[in-house]
Design an enzyme around this catalytic site. Structure first.
Site, PDB file in Angstrom:
ATOM      1  N   CYS A 103     -12.316   1.898   5.154  1.00 47.17           N
ATOM      2  CA  CYS A 103     -11.385   2.827   4.510  1.00 47.17           C
ATOM      3  C   CYS A 103     -11.961   4.222   4.270  1.00 47.17           C
ATOM      4  O   CYS A 103     -11.211   5.151   3.953  1.00 47.17           O
ATOM      5  CB  CYS A 103     -10.904   2.246   3.181  1.00 47.17           C
ATOM      6  SG  CYS A 103      -9.908   0.754   3.383  1.00 47.17           S
ATOM      7  N   HIS A 138      -8.663   7.754  -2.071  1.00 46.51           N
ATOM      8  CA  HIS A 138      -8.163   6.666  -1.235  1.00 46.51           C
ATOM      9  C   HIS A 138      -7.081   5.929  -2.014  1.00 46.51           C
ATOM     10  O   HIS A 138      -7.254   5.612  -3.197  1.00 46.51           O
ATOM     11  CB  HIS A 138      -9.312   5.718  -0.875  1.00 46.51           C
ATOM     12  CG  HIS A 138      -8.871   4.453  -0.221  1.00 46.51           C
ATOM     13  ND1 HIS A 138      -7.950   4.413   0.799  1.00 46.51           N
ATOM     14  CD2 HIS A 138      -9.234   3.156  -0.463  1.00 46.51           C
ATOM     15  CE1 HIS A 138      -7.759   3.164   1.174  1.00 46.51           C
ATOM     16  NE2 HIS A 138      -8.520   2.383   0.428  1.00 46.51           N
ATOM     17  N   ASN A 153      -1.443   1.256   0.870  1.00 44.64           N
ATOM     18  CA  ASN A 153      -2.836   1.410   1.282  1.00 44.64           C
ATOM     19  C   ASN A 153      -2.872   1.420   2.811  1.00 44.64           C
ATOM     20  O   ASN A 153      -2.643   0.404   3.451  1.00 44.64           O
ATOM     21  CB  ASN A 153      -3.662   0.254   0.726  1.00 44.64           C
ATOM     22  CG  ASN A 153      -5.132   0.338   1.080  1.00 44.64           C
ATOM     23  OD1 ASN A 153      -5.527   0.981   2.054  1.00 44.64           O
ATOM     24  ND2 ASN A 153      -5.962  -0.327   0.299  1.00 44.64           N
TER      25      ASN A 153
END
Length: 328
Positions: A117, A255, A285
């Site tokens: 990520c 994030h 996400n």
């Protein structure tokens, strides 16, 4: 290290046309209407169709970033892919995007950086390093992820929050922008809190993989608790490197891990909530694409304007912590 003089001249993002509403998930799981949004803090997310591949979405986002930057594909000196989970083991996603941009015979270096990520931040740092060394002047960095193909609906609280999409930036040497500081730390004793194990010698995709190994496995609460032990000191060190205080940050782009993670990070790290870009409820996400998608949103809605200092930060499987301070 001294700041690196380069400017993000263009940002772009791509969201698949198909939208999965939280009420659709309620119906799938047999929940009362509104339960998914109440549990997970998500109203909708985008789901890629078969023709919306990693390379397709990455190239679409790249074109939008180049349009803002006022450059053509032939003006690029390098293409860096930063996907959380690439569409295929090989060739790299960057090579496939190069082809889609009409550069298949150009020889322009195109390769991937994998930091799950946080891949975008690591690729951005690599681009800055190449610029600082004088090897390149203009770099395309993109992240593109289709997390929806690897969800385990036996764990609905995790499966419900993942969305698909892509985002890209064009960075160029010079201008008024800069990378003020970058840091990245890994604490591998937490690696089992987020993983997708399929693909190595234990789970040969040709011979078949163990049941469930091809699905995402995430222990969100455990991962967040572990990362929270290190995040305050990590952020303090990053700000010290740049000689910037929290009051000097115009925009915080985290994030989009989960609604709970965003809320906890904002509160526990003393981040100014009005400056934190939160698009989680409508995008979910998106793995590595989360940070650059939120960045593009901030730029196009003028949450982030020229001259502002932006903090890009987050956590990833590893467990890793990453942060980059840029002057936009």
């Amino acid at each position: 290290m001294p700041q690196i003089n380069l400017t993000i001249t263009g940002t772009g993002s791509y969201l698949p046309a198909t939208v999965l509403l939280s009420t659709d998930i309620d119906d799938r799981m047999g929940w009362e209407r509104g339960e998914c949004e109440a549990r997970c803090g998500i109203a909708a997310r985008h789901v890629a169709m078969p023709d919306e591949t990693t390379a397709f979405m990455g190239a679409e986002a790249a074109r939008r970033a180049m349009e803002m930057a006022g450059c053509k594909p032939a003006d690029l000196d390098m293409i860096l892919g930063a996907c959380g989970v690439s569409g295929q083991p090989g060739p790299p996603a960057a090579a496939l995007v190069q082809e889609r941009l009409g550069l298949a015979g150009s020889g322009i270096p195109a390769f991937d950086v994998n930091a799950t990520c946080l891949g975008f931040l690591q690729a951005l740092d690599l681009a800055a390093t190449h610029v600082q060394c004088g090897r390149v002047r203009r770099v395309l960095v993109f992240s593109s992820d289709t997390a929806s193909v690897g969800l385990d609906w036996n764990r609905p609280e995790a499966a419900a929050i993942y969305g698909d999409g892509a985002a890209a930036v064009v960075v160029e040497a010079g201008g008024r922008g800069a990378v003020l500081a970058h840091d990245f730390q890994t604490y591998a004793h937490g690696h089992e809190t987020g993983m997708r194990a399929a693909g190595d010698a234990r789970n040969d995709p040709i011979r078949g993989i163990a049941p469930g190994e091809g699905r995402f496995h995430m222990e969100g609460c455990k991962a967040f608790k572990l990362a929270s032990r290190y995040l305050p000191r990590f952020l303090q060190r990053l700000l010290k490197k740049a000689d910037v205080g929290l009051n000097g940050i115009g925009c915080v782009i985290p994030h989009q891990a989960s609604a709970q993670a965003l809320q906890h990070a904002t509160r526990n790290l003393w981040l100014p909530p009005e400056r934190v870009v939160d698009i989680f409820s409508r995008a979910g996400n998106q793995l590595a694409a989360s940070i650059p998608t939120a960045l593009d949103h901030a730029v196009r809605t003028r949450r982030l304007v020229r001259g502002d200092t932006a903090l890009l930060m987050g956590t990833s499987a590893g467990i890793s912590l990453g942060g980059t301070l840029v002057r936009f």
